[in-house]
Design a protein around this motif. Structure first.
Motif, short mmCIF file in Angstrom:
data_model
loop_
_atom_site.label_atom_id
_atom_site.label_comp_id
_atom_site.label_asym_id
_atom_site.label_seq_id
_atom_site.Cartn_x
_atom_site.Cartn_y
_atom_site.Cartn_z
N THR A 76 37.89 53.74 68.86
CA THR A 76 38.99 53.92 67.91
C THR A 76 38.66 53.19 66.61
OG1 THR A 76 41.35 53.68 67.43
CG2 THR A 76 40.36 51.91 68.71
N TYR A 77 39.16 53.75 65.54
CA TYR A 77 39.19 53.03 64.28
C TYR A 77 40.33 52.02 64.34
CZ TYR A 77 36.34 56.49 61.59
OH TYR A 77 35.34 57.26 61.08
N VAL A 78 40.31 51.08 63.38
CA VAL A 78 41.45 50.19 63.18
C VAL A 78 42.06 50.60 61.83
CG1 VAL A 78 42.19 47.80 62.87
CG2 VAL A 78 40.37 48.34 64.49
N ASN A 183 32.03 52.64 57.00
CA ASN A 183 32.00 53.97 57.60
C ASN A 183 31.30 54.92 56.64
OD1 ASN A 183 33.30 55.69 59.90
ND2 ASN A 183 33.68 56.87 58.04
N GLU A 184 30.19 55.46 57.08
CA GLU A 184 29.44 56.45 56.30
C GLU A 184 29.22 56.01 54.86
OE1 GLU A 184 31.34 60.28 56.78
OE2 GLU A 184 30.29 60.56 58.68
N PHE A 185 28.85 54.75 54.70
CA PHE A 185 28.67 54.27 53.33
C PHE A 185 27.46 54.92 52.65
CE2 PHE A 185 27.30 51.16 50.10
CZ PHE A 185 28.41 51.27 49.28
N ALA A 254 30.22 62.83 67.39
CA ALA A 254 29.83 64.20 67.76
C ALA A 254 31.10 65.02 67.57
CB ALA A 254 29.36 64.24 69.21
N TRP A 255 31.15 65.79 66.51
CA TRP A 255 32.40 66.46 66.14
C TRP A 255 32.74 67.57 67.14
CZ3 TRP A 255 29.93 66.50 60.67
CH2 TRP A 255 30.11 65.24 60.09
N SER A 256 33.82 67.34 67.87
CA SER A 256 34.21 68.28 68.93
C SER A 256 34.90 69.51 68.37
CB SER A 256 35.13 67.57 69.92
OG SER A 256 36.23 67.02 69.23
N GLY A 257 35.31 69.43 67.14
CA GLY A 257 35.98 70.52 66.45
C GLY A 257 36.02 70.12 65.00
N TRP A 258 37.16 70.33 64.36
CA TRP A 258 37.28 69.91 62.97
C TRP A 258 38.76 69.78 62.64
CZ3 TRP A 258 33.83 67.40 60.52
CH2 TRP A 258 33.84 67.28 59.11
N PHE A 259 39.06 69.12 61.54
CA PHE A 259 40.46 68.92 61.17
C PHE A 259 41.03 70.16 60.48
CE2 PHE A 259 37.85 67.15 57.74
CZ PHE A 259 38.33 67.84 56.64
N TYR A 291 32.49 61.57 71.26
CA TYR A 291 33.18 62.76 70.75
C TYR A 291 34.21 62.34 69.72
CZ TYR A 291 31.17 65.07 74.76
OH TYR A 291 30.29 65.56 75.68
N TYR A 292 34.08 62.90 68.54
CA TYR A 292 35.10 62.71 67.51
C TYR A 292 35.74 64.08 67.31
CZ TYR A 292 37.42 61.16 63.30
OH TYR A 292 38.39 60.81 62.38
N MET A 293 36.88 64.31 67.88
CA MET A 293 37.77 63.46 68.66
C MET A 293 37.73 63.89 70.14
SD MET A 293 39.18 61.59 66.26
CE MET A 293 40.47 60.74 67.20
N SER A 312 49.36 67.94 62.55
CA SER A 312 48.58 68.02 63.77
C SER A 312 47.15 67.59 63.48
CB SER A 312 48.56 69.46 64.30
OG SER A 312 47.59 69.56 65.32
N TYR A 313 46.61 66.72 64.33
CA TYR A 313 45.19 66.34 64.23
C TYR A 313 44.54 66.75 65.56
CZ TYR A 313 41.25 63.54 62.42
OH TYR A 313 40.04 63.14 61.92
N ASP A 314 44.85 67.94 65.98
CA ASP A 314 44.42 68.43 67.29
C ASP A 314 42.90 68.43 67.44
OD1 ASP A 314 45.21 70.19 69.78
OD2 ASP A 314 43.49 71.12 68.83
N TYR A 315 42.20 68.88 66.41
CA TYR A 315 40.74 68.80 66.31
C TYR A 315 40.00 69.67 67.32
CZ TYR A 315 37.32 66.22 63.56
OH TYR A 315 36.37 65.86 62.65
N ASP A 316 40.71 70.56 68.01
CA ASP A 316 40.09 71.34 69.10
C ASP A 316 39.40 70.40 70.09
OD1 ASP A 316 39.52 73.66 70.52
OD2 ASP A 316 37.60 73.96 69.54
C1 GAL Z 1 33.42 61.77 59.18
C2 GAL Z 1 34.22 60.49 59.06
C3 GAL Z 1 35.45 60.54 59.97
C4 GAL Z 1 36.18 61.84 59.76
C5 GAL Z 1 35.24 63.00 59.96
C6 GAL Z 1 35.86 64.35 59.73
O1 GAL Z 1 32.53 61.91 58.16
O2 GAL Z 1 33.44 59.39 59.41
O3 GAL Z 1 36.27 59.46 59.71
O4 GAL Z 1 36.72 61.85 58.48
O5 GAL Z 1 34.20 62.91 59.05
O6 GAL Z 1 36.88 64.56 60.62
#
Ligand code: GAL
Length: 845
Positions: A76-78, A183-185, A254-259, A291-293, A312-316
């Motif tokens: 989790t993020y803070v 984060n992703e600097f 590992a992006w499980s879907g997208w916002f 998995y994010y998310m 909704s931040y379901d993210y699939d």
């Molecule tokens: C990433 C970022 C996450 C989130 C994701 C997109 O680049 O680190 O915090 O924004 O993209 O859902």
């Protein structure tokens, strides 16, 4: 013997420190192969669950489901801005109870990756930064800037101390094995030059100096200074190598879907492709993926980032917004995780050897000194299946897939062959009626307000609101001479408003003339609207609305919002009249917000009008109030807002978020799992409102008399709002004979994996539900997919009867896929499968 000693010793020595009077043990370290916990290299499977995106009452269930799905770690993020709403005032209550969340993970026996940030991106308002931070004199975010670094240090230290005082780091016997700083600097650094370099070095040193006893991670930051581990984020990370040969290969997102954004479609990521991406990462030597998310959840209140991120931040994700299991994603990944764990000893013991099996096919083999052998056979061809030869045996590889062989011989899992059930979720009516509606008018006509602030010219919105509300009124007057020709039937004048975002509603003399909005990519817009002016004084009131503050982009703290002009009236006798530099008055927020109409106390402080006494014209800027009783049962609940326009909703004083029935534009054509995935590849919901349903957490309800308050900006029919419940009404499964799954495997005490038993089909309804009917069953050569199965030329006639006998009335059932189970072989020498569609209903009590 594993060779972990040299680098482990180095990192360990640098971490065995005296903190206070407590010796921090060195129990989490790393080497080039893996994170090492208590001396053991581990393959770690992780999933992001953000605590404020669900309720504390949901946490245990979510984490148990994650554990059951094969996860070792919760990430989790803070979220700084919810914890420190004003400088020095902290909030760690309710959904923001970070310690409780981590202790829940600990109780269930999982680890934690704590991504402190404190910049988090995350589609979260302002990327997690408190808005007050922007107003600290001399501040510049995420660079070598004194005031920023001081604030970041203070908050990071505050969180680390809080974790330490609760003994939550692994070095203290707690569950936290990793922490993230920044984060992703890397995305920003090039643009910042030397200041960016200095900042990264400072951030790493500051974090390491906090002596947590566990490693720190920076994601997407190739220059992460030692001992901080740089990690990959993306849809695929098999091309990633850490910046030093002694660091492990970690995939933090590992992006499980997208916002989703308002006005957009719902992105989907096929699980076959996600599983393939993970398998590719592991076979290239990766040892930690997240998995994010894993559960995306809900952006309650005004926490959504922006602009235009949906509530909704379901993210699939494998667990859907409501915390229900999403199939086949959850089940297929669970199988993948089992397959990977069967290979764990071999994976952490060696580097792989690669053998080419064809133009786009390869084998990667891991073997350990004590005889463990695991192989990954991959077909990168996105169009064709391929038969390959490996160790003198034939293997069939579907396009774009990997087969996992935990003993270098038997295939236990292929990323493209989904053997687990699918389920269809539905929103069903509840017995709970929304009682009569009452109405309170914002009363736009009485906009004259002595408390309003005035200024010459147009002001930037966030400077005025400090984000205490989405809404800022810009009001001015124009005098129109009675000699204007448009007053005698000519064409109306137009008003052109230039806004930096995100939405504007134009009111002329108290009446809504029109609305306009920008996009997420380009939140600014120019809007021209005909205006119905009259001779004499006219009131122009522009309601500028922020829909989430930006969460990403170089120095987003300096980006502007609101109506910065010009604002020009055209079509008068004099031609254009620029109103930008005249006197404007400003009012932050709506009257109803000031009166706290969303809360039970506030709502009872004003006179509401019976909805039935009001005509049913669409009314802009109106508050609605109603009461309802909690529906029985424990299915998750949602409000169906389809009949409304745009606004916010509260239940018993808790905001369930912003709603907006803007329609989704996109391309919802067919989508194949095969081939490189990008977020626009697989879309759902074209032509529908982007988000129609809004999660109402059960724990926010009382048994009776729940207060529902809706603020509607544009106009809608509140009488059609309804409370619905969500559940899986249908489950389908499809499995082949002679196709064992990971369940048919076990790991022996030697660490070797062995196969036994035979293929089975599983059906499972959600807890509290059972299989009520078999809609379709065929053992033979059935065709089609869930919802459209059909018998093929080969069909065992008793399929339906057997399934009924074995499954109806049960929460779950297991059917052996063998001829003997169906009496006789319906078509010898043909590879058969069993396809089933069943209905789930609440179990009668
Ligand atoms: C990433 C970022 C996450 C989130 C994701 C997109 O680049 O680190 O915090 O924004 O993209 O859902």
């Amino acid at each position: 013997m594993e060779t972990i000693s040299v680098s482990k010793l180095f990192i360990c020595l640098s971490m065995a420190l005296l903190v206070g009077n407590q010796l921090i043990q060195c129990s989490v370290t790393y080497d080039k192969k893996a994170i090492i916990i208590n001396g053991q290299r581990r393959i770690l499977i992780s999933g992001s669950i953000h605590y404020p995106r669900s309720t504390p009452e949901m946490w245990e269930d979510l984490i148990s489901k994650a554990k059951n799905g094969g996860l070792d770690v919760i990430d989790t993020y803070v979220f700084w801005n919810v914890h420190e709403p004003s400088p020095g005032n902290y909030n760690f209550e309710g959904r923001y109870d970070l310690v409780r969340f981590i202790k829940t993970v600990q109780k269930l026996g999982l680890y934690v990756h704590l991504r402190i940030g404190p910049y988090v991106c995350a589609e979260w308002n302002f990327g997690g930064f408190p808005v007050w931070l922007k107003f600290v004199p001399g501040i510049s975010f995420r660079t070598d800037n004194g005031p920023f670094k001081a604030a970041m240090h203070r908050f990071t230290e505050k969180i680390v101390q809080m974790m330490k005082s609760e003994n939550l780091f692994e070095s203290q016997g707690g569950p936290i094995i990793l922490s993230q700083i920044e984060n992703e600097f890397g995305l920003e650094k090039n643009a910042l030059g030397a200041a960016g370099d200095a900042y990264v070095k400072w951030a790493a040193k500051m974090a390491v100096g906090l002596n947590t006893g566990v490693p720190w991670v920076m994601c997407k930051e190739d220059d992460a200074p030692d001992p901080v581990i740089n990690a990959c984020n993306g849809f695929y990370c098999d091309g990633f190598t850490p910046n030093k040969p002694y660091k492990p290969t970690l995939w933090t997102e590992a992006w499980s879907g997208w916002f989703t954004e308002f006005g957009g479609t719902i992105p989907q990521r096929p699980v076959q492709d996600l599983a393939f991406a993970v398998a590719r990462f592991i076979e290239k030597g990766g040892s930690y993926f997240n998995y994010y998310m894993y559960h995306g959840g809900t952006n309650f209140g005004r926490t959504a980032g922006g602009p235009f991120i949906t509530t909704s931040y379901d993210y699939d994700a494998p667990l859907d917004e409501y915390g229900l299991i999403r199939e086949p994603k959850y089940g297929h990944l669970k199988e993948l995780h089992r397959a990977i764990k069967l290979c764990e000893r071999a994976l952490v013991s060696s580097d792989s050897t690669v053998t080419r099996l064809g133009t786009f096919q390869e084998a990667r083999v891991f073997s350990s000194a004590n005889g463990n052998c695991a192989a990954f056979l991959s077909n990168f061809d996105s169009n064709s299946a391929k038969r390959v030869m490996f160790n003198n045996m034939h293997y069939d590889l579907p396009p774009w897939s990997t087969s996992i062989l935990p003993d270098c011989r038997n295939v236990v899992f292929n990323t493209a062959k989904v053997g687990t059930q699918t389920s269809r979720m539905q929103m069903l009516p509840t017995n709970s009626e929304l009682l009569s509606w009452e109405i309170y008018d914002e009363d736009v006509s009485s906009l004259e307000d002595s408390s309003a602030m005035t200024a010459v010219g147009l002001l930037e919105q966030i400077n005025v609101t400090r984000d205490s509300s989405d809404y800022l009124w810009y009001k001015t007057r124009v005098d129109i001479s009675s000699s204007e020709s448009f007053l005698r039937g000519g064409q109306w004048p137009t008003l052109t408003v230039q806004s930096r975002g995100h939405i504007v509603h134009v009111f002329i003399n108290g009446k809504l003339s029109g609305s306009a909005y920008g996009t997420r990519e380009n939140s600014g817009f120019t809007y021209t609207v005909p205006v119905d002016l009259r001779a004499g004084a006219n009131r122009i009131a522009l309601l500028s609305i922020a829909v989430g503050l930006p969460n990403i982009g170089l120095h987003f703290e300096t980006w502007k919002t609101g109506i910065l002009g010009p604002v020009v009236l055209d079509g008068l006798g004099q031609g254009k009249r620029d109103l930008s530099w005249q006197k404007w008055s400003y009012k932050v927020g709506l009257k109803g917000e000031t009166l706290n109409l969303d809360s039970p106390n506030g709502a009872s402080s004003v006179e509401w009008i019976q909805g039935s006494l009001v005509d049913h014209r669409q009314r802009p800027l109106t508050w609605y109030k109603s009461y309802f009783n909690a529906p029985q049962g424990n299915e998750p609940l949602a409000l169906d807002m389809r009949s409304m326009g745009k606004g916010q909703v509260w239940i018993n004083g808790q905001s369930i978020g912003r709603y907006w029935m803007v329609y989704a534009k996109g391309n919802c054509g067919a989508c194949s799992y095969s081939g490189t995935y990008r977020a626009p590849k697989c879309q759902l919901g074209c032509g529908e409102p982007t988000q129609r349903w809004y999660h109402v957490p059960r724990s926010w309800l009382k048994p009776t008399h729940n207060l529902l308050v809706v603020l509607e900006e544009l106009g809608g029919d509140a009488s059609k709002i309804s409370l619905v419940k969500r559940r899986a009404t249908t489950v389908c499964a499809n499995a082949y004979e002679h196709h064992p799954t990971t369940e048919n495997w076990s790991t022996e005490s030697s660490g070797k994996s062995k196969m036994h038993h035979q293929a089975k089909l599983h059906l499972q309804c959600a807890p509290g539900q059972s299989i009520s009917e078999i809609e379709f069953a065929s053992f033979g050569t059935p065709q089609g997919t869930c919802g459209s199965f059909q018998k093929g030329t080969c069909h065992a006639p008793n399929s339906h009867a057997i399934l009924e006998k074995m499954c109806v009335g049960r929460e779950s059932c297991e059917i052996p896929i063998s001829n003997s189970n169906f009496g006789a072989d319906p078509c010898p020498k043909v590879l058969k499968q069993l396809s089933v569609e069943a209905s789930c209903s609440p179990t009668a009590t």
